[in-house]
Design a protein around this motif. Structure first.
Motif, short mmCIF file in Angstrom:
data_model
loop_
_atom_site.label_atom_id
_atom_site.label_comp_id
_atom_site.label_asym_id
_atom_site.label_seq_id
_atom_site.Cartn_x
_atom_site.Cartn_y
_atom_site.Cartn_z
N ARG A 125 0.86 -1.18 0.00
CA ARG A 125 0.00 0.00 0.00
C ARG A 125 0.89 1.23 0.00
NH1 ARG A 125 -4.80 -1.52 4.35
NH2 ARG A 125 -5.97 -2.92 2.95
N TRP A 127 0.82 4.85 0.66
CA TRP A 127 -0.01 5.86 1.31
C TRP A 127 0.41 7.25 0.87
CZ3 TRP A 127 -4.21 4.76 4.24
CH2 TRP A 127 -4.36 3.44 4.68
N SER A 131 -1.42 15.20 0.08
CA SER A 131 -2.52 15.13 -0.89
C SER A 131 -2.66 16.40 -1.72
CB SER A 131 -3.84 14.86 -0.17
OG SER A 131 -4.12 15.89 0.77
N GLY A 140 -6.47 8.58 -4.41
CA GLY A 140 -7.13 8.67 -3.11
C GLY A 140 -6.14 8.62 -1.96
N GLU A 141 -6.54 7.96 -0.87
CA GLU A 141 -5.66 7.91 0.30
C GLU A 141 -4.44 7.01 0.05
OE1 GLU A 141 -8.16 8.66 4.30
OE2 GLU A 141 -8.36 6.65 3.44
N TYR A 142 -4.62 5.99 -0.76
CA TYR A 142 -3.50 5.08 -1.03
C TYR A 142 -3.73 4.33 -2.33
CZ TYR A 142 -6.63 1.42 0.84
OH TYR A 142 -7.68 0.58 1.07
#
Length: 240
Positions: A125, A127, A131, A140-142
């Motif tokens: 992932r 991350w 942003s 997105g977030e990850y």
């Protein structure tokens, strides 16, 4: 904008499993999703004359992407010096995955650029740390990759100007996976994912990051700096 995708192009010719994932080479896959009406994309590989990085070609390149792995030492030092000079002059550079150990990246960083690694089909992932940065626009977030090679800290690089991604792996390691730098007038982005035995460069989110990065590292349009001996500035007398 003129983009050049450079690749060793060894794994794809020597390993059938890699050729199955990237039949046109990793460079061909990346060039394919970057090509557009606004972006002219060409490719170059290690075994071409002057590694496909002649003075003429580099002078016509706005952004260079670099993927290397098993043949870093085969890149001629004079070519590295040539690329280094162009980065300082303003050419953007994107270093991908195992390109962290390339001569050009180590020269620009001034460190060993060494790290921990493990090939174990692990989930990754990536991350997003910042942003607000243009390189992560549309992400997105990850980003989740079902299978990738693990890279782990400590990653022997200078502190990044901006840290955009931190990776987590199933084995527990973390890694600074998206780092920006500026050297001279040139912007640099290091992006970790992209082991040759996984279809990472077919992932739409990975493609989006690379597209964003190409746009971000492209040269700025500004006046050329003047160096050398300077004459005294003309003084202005003020009458009272």
């Amino acid at each position: 904008m003129r983009v050049l995708v450079w690749n060793e192009y060894r794994h794809e010719k020597e390993k059938p499993d890699v050729a199955e994932i990237y039949p046109d080479g990793i460079h061909g896959a990346i060039a394919g999703f970057l090509q557009s009406e606004q972006v002219e994309v060409k490719t170059a590989t290690l075994d071409e004359e002057e590694h496909g990085l002649t003075e003429e070609i580099l002078m016509k390149t706005d952004v260079l992407l670099w993927w290397g792995h098993v043949a870093h030492e085969e890149v001629h030092d004079e070519i590295v010096t040539r690329v280094h000079k162009r980065v300082l002059e303003g050419m953007g550079l994107i270093v991908l995955h195992s390109g962290h150990f390339s001569k050009i990246f180590k020269q620009l960083m001034g460190t060993t650029c060494d790290l921990k690694w493990r090939v174990a089909d692990e989930k990754e992932r990536l991350w997003v740390v910042d942003s607000s940065h243009p390189i992560v626009e549309g992400i997105g977030e990850y980003i989740e990759l079902e299978k990738e090679e693990m890279y782990g800290e400590h990653f022997d690089i200078p502190t990044p100007d901006q840290l955009l991604f931190i990776s987590w792996f199933e084995g527990g390691e973390v890694f600074r996976s998206g780092c920006t730098y500026q050297r001279g007038k040139g912007k640099i982005f290091y992006f970790r994912p992209g082991h040759e035995t996984y279809p990472t460069y077919h992932n739409p989110q990975i493609q989006r990051v690379i597209k964003n990065a190409v746009e971000w590292v492209k040269p700025e349009v500004n006046n050329k700096s003047v160096y050398g001996k300077a004459e005294p500035l003309e003084t202005i007398s003020i009458k009272r």
